[in-house]
Design a protein around this motif. Structure first.
Motif, short mmCIF file in Angstrom:
data_model
loop_
_atom_site.label_atom_id
_atom_site.label_comp_id
_atom_site.label_asym_id
_atom_site.label_seq_id
_atom_site.Cartn_x
_atom_site.Cartn_y
_atom_site.Cartn_z
N GLU A 56 0.82 -1.21 0.00
CA GLU A 56 0.00 0.00 0.00
C GLU A 56 0.85 1.26 0.00
OE1 GLU A 56 -2.62 -0.53 3.34
OE2 GLU A 56 -4.18 -1.42 2.07
N SER A 57 1.98 1.22 0.70
CA SER A 57 2.85 2.39 0.73
C SER A 57 3.40 2.69 -0.67
CB SER A 57 4.00 2.16 1.71
OG SER A 57 4.88 3.26 1.71
N HIS A 58 3.84 1.64 -1.37
CA HIS A 58 4.33 1.82 -2.73
C HIS A 58 3.21 2.26 -3.66
CE1 HIS A 58 8.16 -0.88 -2.27
NE2 HIS A 58 8.23 0.25 -1.62
N GLN A 61 2.71 5.91 -3.27
CA GLN A 61 3.76 6.65 -3.96
C GLN A 61 3.54 6.64 -5.47
OE1 GLN A 61 6.27 8.49 -2.35
NE2 GLN A 61 6.33 9.31 -4.44
N PHE A 95 -5.57 4.31 5.23
CA PHE A 95 -4.37 4.79 5.90
C PHE A 95 -4.70 5.75 7.03
CE2 PHE A 95 -1.62 3.88 2.07
CZ PHE A 95 -0.78 3.01 2.75
N ASN A 98 -1.43 9.82 4.69
CA ASN A 98 -0.22 9.39 4.02
C ASN A 98 0.33 10.59 3.28
OD1 ASN A 98 0.92 8.44 1.18
ND2 ASN A 98 1.37 6.81 2.66
#
Length: 298
Positions: A56-58, A61, A95, A98
């Motif tokens: 999810e973080s990628h 981004q 999230f 973010n």
């Protein structure tokens, strides 16, 4: 710059790296490459199984990178569709917050002319961003939304290069902010950065820097120098993408060349930018169309 980035041997299966590659294509002035790589990144993300693909973080981004690329290309309607189709609203719910998603949200709302909707995202981004430099992305976006405030920026940060160590970030924001700065200070910063970008053949950065330089020189009454910079910009811009988008470049270059007494020299740029702005406005949902047109009066 593009060839060095290609040398990293990025694989087509890495959506985040593809979107970053798209930004470097823009730096090199390769608009077709930027569109291709950004679209590939989105396509890869859309078909990736969440259980085995990027986390999810990628993914956040990736959304931020793709939105930035489309906004810089002047394709705001595509940026809005990307933000929604890649699930940014849902990710924000999951999230809570973010920084990459808040950056994309603020950038997109400012590009759409909705500073009111950008303000909450900027507030959240400022609290999320650990300031690794004097000027954070939140500061730069805030100045984009209200560029008159950049006069205070130049008072607080006499050395823009130290305040924003990333050369790529400098290339994106310096032209936009320089035209609101004390002319001699801004011209010094452009003169520092422009030779390096020329040596690197980073045409996507050279074009907006030339547009800002021409405008600042024209406003300072240095008509001969302004005409040279404006003519160089008007020659390069039709054939190459720009980090700050065709509309901003066209308006800055047109004002500079008008002050030099040769407004017709920039007319092809204005015509092309106006057509792009009209096309984008037609593709936007009704709630954003009027604000976009007000922000992009062509």
């Amino acid at each position: 710059a593009l060839e060095r980035y290609r040398a990293l041997n990025i694989q087509d299966s890495e959506p985040v790296l593809l979107s970053a590659w798209g930004l470097h294509c823009l730096l090199a002035g390769d608009g077709a490459g930027a569109r291709q790589r950004t679209a590939q990144a989105q396509g890869s993300a859309a078909i990736t199984d969440a259980g085995i693909g990027i986390n999810e973080s990628h993914h956040a981004q990736l959304i931020s990178d793709c939105v930035l690329n489309w906004v810089l290309l002047g394709e705001t309607a595509t940026a809005l569709r990307t933000y929604t189709d890649l699930g940014a609203p849902l990710l924000l719910q999951r999230f809570g917050d973010n920084s990459a998603l808040r950056f994309a949200q603020a950038l997109l709302m400012l590009a759409l002319g909705r500073a009111d909707l950008a303000a909450p995202a900027l507030t959240r981004l400022r609290t999320l961003s650990a300031p690794q430099r004097a000027l954070t992305h939140a500061d730069l976006l805030q100045l984009q939304g209200n560029p008159a405030d950049s006069a205070a920026l130049w008072e607080r940060h006499p050395d823009f290069g130290k305040a924003v160590p990333s050369v790529l970030v400098q290339c994106i924001w310096l032209p936009l902010l320089a035209v609101h700065a004390p002319p001699e200070r801004a011209l010094c910063e452009i003169d520092r950065l422009l030779p390096t970008m020329r040596a690197e053949q980073a045409l996507g950065a050279v074009i907006p820097l030339l547009a800002a330089q021409a405008l600042l020189l024209a406003r300072a009454g240095r008509v001969g120098d302004a005409a040279i910079a404006g003519a160089a910009c008007a020659t390069l811009a039709p054939a190459h993408a720009s980090l700050d988008g065709p509309l901003w470049v066209a308006l800055a270059c047109a004002e500079a060349l008008s002050r030099c007494g040769v407004p017709a020299r920039a007319q092809p740029l204005l015509d092309r930018a106006a057509a792009l702005a009209r096309d984008q406005a037609a593709m936007l949902p009704a709630e954003y169309r009027d604000s976009f047109v007000q922000r992009n009066p062509l």
